[in-house]
Structures are given as structure tokens and as C-alpha cells.
Design a protein around this motif. Sequence first.
Motif, mmCIF file in Angstrom:
data_model
loop_
_atom_site.group_PDB
_atom_site.id
_atom_site.type_symbol
_atom_site.label_atom_id
_atom_site.label_comp_id
_atom_site.label_asym_id
_atom_site.label_seq_id
_atom_site.Cartn_x
_atom_site.Cartn_y
_atom_site.Cartn_z
ATOM 1 N N ARG A 219 25.783 54.251 44.974
ATOM 2 C CA ARG A 219 25.601 52.794 44.944
ATOM 3 C C ARG A 219 26.311 52.267 43.702
ATOM 4 N NH1 ARG A 219 22.377 49.553 47.683
ATOM 5 N NH2 ARG A 219 20.893 51.169 48.296
ATOM 6 N N VAL A 220 27.342 51.442 43.907
ATOM 7 C CA VAL A 220 28.075 50.847 42.785
ATOM 8 C C VAL A 220 27.952 49.333 42.905
ATOM 9 C CG1 VAL A 220 30.312 50.612 41.650
ATOM 10 C CG2 VAL A 220 29.707 52.762 42.738
ATOM 11 N N TYR A 225 28.635 53.336 48.864
ATOM 12 C CA TYR A 225 29.931 53.865 49.308
ATOM 13 C C TYR A 225 29.754 55.340 49.617
ATOM 14 C CZ TYR A 225 31.588 49.601 47.081
ATOM 15 O OH TYR A 225 31.767 48.288 46.732
ATOM 16 N N GLU A 226 30.423 55.788 50.688
ATOM 17 C CA GLU A 226 30.254 57.194 51.069
ATOM 18 C C GLU A 226 31.376 58.064 50.512
ATOM 19 O OE1 GLU A 226 29.546 59.859 55.091
ATOM 20 O OE2 GLU A 226 29.367 57.686 55.195
ATOM 21 N N MET A 227 31.009 59.263 50.064
ATOM 22 C CA MET A 227 32.005 60.240 49.609
ATOM 23 C C MET A 227 32.455 61.069 50.796
ATOM 24 S SD MET A 227 30.705 62.278 46.317
ATOM 25 C CE MET A 227 31.819 63.635 46.638
ATOM 26 N N VAL A 488 38.069 25.430 40.731
ATOM 27 C CA VAL A 488 38.826 26.498 41.405
ATOM 28 C C VAL A 488 37.874 27.596 41.874
ATOM 29 C CG1 VAL A 488 40.733 28.131 41.154
ATOM 30 C CG2 VAL A 488 40.731 26.021 39.820
ATOM 31 N N PHE A 489 38.044 28.047 43.116
ATOM 32 C CA PHE A 489 37.249 29.151 43.651
ATOM 33 C C PHE A 489 38.114 30.416 43.640
ATOM 34 C CE2 PHE A 489 35.022 25.500 44.974
ATOM 35 C CZ PHE A 489 33.743 25.856 45.390
ATOM 36 N N TYR A 490 37.459 31.578 43.433
ATOM 37 C CA TYR A 490 38.223 32.835 43.376
ATOM 38 C C TYR A 490 37.633 33.879 44.321
ATOM 39 C CZ TYR A 490 40.315 31.139 38.993
ATOM 40 O OH TYR A 490 41.003 30.416 38.050
ATOM 41 N N TYR A 491 38.485 34.828 44.691
ATOM 42 C CA TYR A 491 37.994 36.043 45.376
ATOM 43 C C TYR A 491 38.836 37.204 44.859
ATOM 44 C CZ TYR A 491 42.084 36.499 48.429
ATOM 45 O OH TYR A 491 43.349 36.703 48.901
ATOM 46 N N GLY A 492 38.372 38.442 45.088
ATOM 47 C CA GLY A 492 39.129 39.617 44.639
ATOM 48 C C GLY A 492 39.925 40.180 45.805
ATOM 49 N N ARG A 493 41.236 40.380 45.606
ATOM 50 C CA ARG A 493 42.084 40.918 46.701
ATOM 51 C C ARG A 493 41.782 42.390 46.930
ATOM 52 N NH1 ARG A 493 46.445 38.701 44.113
ATOM 53 N NH2 ARG A 493 47.023 40.789 43.463
ATOM 54 N N ASN A 499 38.256 49.848 43.309
ATOM 55 C CA ASN A 499 38.175 50.639 44.554
ATOM 56 C C ASN A 499 38.414 49.783 45.787
ATOM 57 O OD1 ASN A 499 37.713 53.109 43.466
ATOM 58 N ND2 ASN A 499 35.482 52.927 43.464
ATOM 59 N N ASP A 500 39.328 48.799 45.663
ATOM 60 C CA ASP A 500 39.688 47.913 46.780
ATOM 61 C C ASP A 500 38.523 47.096 47.327
ATOM 62 O OD1 ASP A 500 42.436 48.418 46.885
ATOM 63 O OD2 ASP A 500 42.066 50.345 47.846
ATOM 64 N N THR A 501 37.499 46.842 46.497
ATOM 65 C CA THR A 501 36.363 46.047 46.983
ATOM 66 C C THR A 501 36.521 44.581 46.586
ATOM 67 O OG1 THR A 501 35.135 46.471 44.947
ATOM 68 C CG2 THR A 501 34.749 47.975 46.779
#
Length: 566
Positions: A219-220, A225-227, A488-493, A499-501
Motif C-alpha cells: 500500500r503506497v 499495488y501488486e508485486m 489552475v487545476f492540475y493532474y499527474g501524467r 510509478n506512473d500513478t
Amino acid sequence: MAETISHPLLAIIRERGLIDDMQYEEVTAEHTRSGRPVHAILMDYGLMDMDTQLQLIAEYLGTEVVILNESEMTPEVIEAVPAATARMYQCVPVAVYGSAVRIAMVDPLNPAVVDEMSYSLGKEVQLVVADPGQVEKFIQKYYPEDSGGVSDILKQLGADEDIAKEVAEAGAGGIDLSDLANEAPIIKFVNLVLSQAVQDRASDIHFEPFEDEFKIRYRVDGALYEMTPPPKHLALPVISRLKVMSNLDISERRLPQDGRISINISGRQVDLRVSTLPTQFGESVVLRVLDRSALQLELENLGFPKFIYDYVNEAILQPNGIFVVTGPTGCGKTTTLYSCLRRVNAIDSKLLTVEDPVEFDIEGIMQVQVHEAVGMTFSKALRSFLRQDPDIIMLGEMRDLETSQVAIQASLTGHLVLSTLHTNDAPGAVTRLVDMGVEPFLISSTLMAVLAQRLVRTVCKRCRTPFEPTETQLATLNLSPHDVGDKVFYYGRGCKDCNDTGYRGRKGIFELLPVSDPIRILINERAPTVVVRQKAVELGMVTLREDGLRAIFDGDSTIEEVLKYT
């Protein structure tokens, strides 16, 4: 430079008369309290810059200061020190001359290490001094944790027929489980999984046996997330290994057990709280990661808005009363209360806590663990606390009428009580206590304030991207384009860092309900939560959703996160 207790760097500076006794005490106290490196504290306090510190260390060791240079890190130099040694001793090679190797360390003032390294490398080690931050960067760059390590060892373990055979024998009762748990590949695999989890900033690690597979999940920042799943037959040896490490009864597989593991990962002391649960297909084990170095038990670091920070600071200095923090499991309630305790933990106050379980040991505070099996309940511990002459009491949770009554009793007899409750919002805590059966007049006369909190994931700073929200998205937050204006609103690409989240880290959002006279009147009238909430908002309470908007407008979080938690 992770100094030892005597702080050799501080001793050198003091001998030279470059800091006085008071500054020495201040830096030592800050280092002991926060665990931060002495070199960083000296710079923060403006007592000495890094170049001067390095120069002093080099003079003391009779060596020179070097600036690390990537162009000099040739394959020959990198291979002079094995990756495991570089990570273990926190060092990088700088140059190689015949049978001698020049090495820069994060902590050069640790004399025993040089001899140990000479012995393990079979070479003469010459120590040079470099910026510890640079040394750490070079270790991460040239000696990264074996990222393929888990998958490589999984291939070996999957193909290891001996282990598969031993597991089958153990299942049939033919072989001792502890022998299986102490097999070298199993030990290596478990250690790798734990160090990978701590590196990925996991808060929990789940080992879950199912009918056809054995899952490991981290849990991060609140999400699982599964290994890469290990072969099914490894469930028994891996779980047995975890039980050996946490001193649990390895042969008891029918009852839940709780334990603790204390482990050193990449030079950091990490505590793991272990819980086992018998399931249909074997035992499920969950480890809660309690990483002392990542924990920031300071009120300033909790991210309170200014008015809440000021209020909490004042509330915890009151001589008596009850201060309640509410929210679901894992929203940081205990961290908030620990930070409050740290703030008031002084020589002139006696602090007692009763918890289930004790999460972190805090110096100077008497911490008591609940043990239901032998009758050591919250209420029993609290009753005996009152005879221990405390000033401040922290109660892990007001979970029933008896505990709540004793807490109120403690507050009425002149003690400050800090506690937690599981409710969705701050006004809900008031009605929850009434529902438990506590008399309303007792609540209104003792309760000072309720703080509700949630943790929302923060947008990754590296891949943060602005976007234009749609009217539908704004409507879910009860906002119109007019309310938003030019915000301004933001999101993470999504990138390597997160880890691409698109998210990295979490921050708190808060709702504070001070119990003022109008609220007291409503409590005495047994008013429902809705009425208490309306009155509180009238009186200026900022709700969780509104504080969530602050996080969105500051570019810290996203619309989805705030909607999910408020």
C-alpha cells in the motif's frame, strides 16, 4: 553523516571553538529529537556551511576534500567496490591505483568501517571527504538497489525443486517448518521484498495465499499495488520466515497472532508491526511499516491551515478538557496526536498514553499497551492512570461507554485528555458520544474541540500538468466556472518518480469544530448531527470538502481524490 551518539563532527567543531556550548547543546538536542544528520542541522541553523564542514573533517582525518565527478566513474572504478558493499557502508570509489582504492563515504568519521572495508575488499582503502548528499546520489546512480532482484530470485525459487519438495514434506508434517524458514533463498527473498517495500514508501505489505496463487501487495499513499506474484508453494516458507523474524509461534496456524520485527534497511531502522490471520488457504500476513526516519512528528509538518495550527497549539496547553481527532483507519489520527504530545512533552508534565498497539516509542512518555486477553482494557488502564498523577493522557480510542466515561472523569478531575474516534466528520463525533450513552451535559462541559482529518494523495511534482476541468467535474464539487475564475487545476501524467500513478505522497485535509456555547446548547438538546453541522458552518467551520478545495486550488491534489475522501 549519520553521526554516532557522541557526534564526532560536533566534537571537532567544538574543540576548534567554532561553536559555543549552547549551540552545541541545541544541535545535539535537535539531532537526538529528529534524527536528522548533524551536517544538515548545522547548515539550517546558519552555524557552518558544507564546504567548511568538509574542510574540517578532511584536516581531522589527514586527507583531502574531493568533488565527485561522473566522468571519472569508469567501469574499472565502479567495479572496485561491489554494489552490496557500497550500499552497506554508504560509500563510493573515487579512483583506483593498483591495489589501493580511494573511497568517499556518507559518514567518513566512522573509523572502524575503513578497516572492515579493507578486509572485505582485499585492497588498501584510502579515505577522502566529499559532500554526503553527492555520495548518496552516486550510490543511487551507480549501485541502485537490485531492481531486477525480486524477479531474478523468483525465477531461481520457482525452479528450485528442493524447496518445492521440502514444502510438500512440511505440509505432510515430515520436516520442521523453522528449517524451511531459514533456507538461504527464502531469507534473501523476504529481505528483498521488505527493502523494496520500504524504498517504495509502502505503509503496509500484504502477503495473501489464495487457492491457486500467492499474492504480495504494497500500500503506497493509500492505494494497493501488486508485486510479481511468487510461486504458490512459497506461501508456507515465506510466511514461516516472517513468523520467525517476529518471534511468533511458527507451529500455531489456527489462531491470529501479533508481533513486531525491527530491521535495518539501507542504513535506516524500520519497525514492522506484524499481524497474522488464518484463512481458508493458509495464513495471511500484513506488515505495517513504521519507518522512524520518515516520520515527522512535528505539528508544523502536518500541513494544518494556519487557524487550525494556532487553535490546536492553544488547545493542547489547556489544563483540562478533551480534544478528539476523528477519521477512518489510516488517516493519520495517531500521528496528529503523537505530534501534539511531542509539542507538550516537557520536564514539568507527566504524559501517559494507552494504545492498541503502541505504534512509536516516544522518549519521555509512559506508553501502555492494551492487552485484552489478560483484562488490560482501555478503561482499566485509564483508571489506574488517574492514580499515577499524570498531567496529560492520550487514549488510543474512545471505543465504548465505559472508556468514554473514564475519559470524561479524567477531564473533570483536571487532566487534559487527547483521544480518537471513528466518525466521518467532526460534528458526527459529538452525536456518536451521545449514542454511546454518555450524558450530553458531561460532553458539553468537557469536550473542547473535534478535529476531523483525511489524507488525500498529492499530485507528483515532476509530472504535474495543468488542465481545464469540465462543467460536470466542477458541478460535482458544487462549483461554477464563475467560482473558479482563473484558478489552475492540475493532474499527474505519470512518470518514473510516481510509478506512473500521477501521485506521490499524501497531505492532510482538516475540519475543526471548536465546542463553543451555541454548540454546547445543541449538545444538551441532543440535536442530530445535521443540526450541529449546520450551526458549526454558520459559526465559520471550514468543512473537509472546503479544505479539499484548498488542496485542489493550491495545485496539491486532484478533484478525484477530494471527491473520494469527502
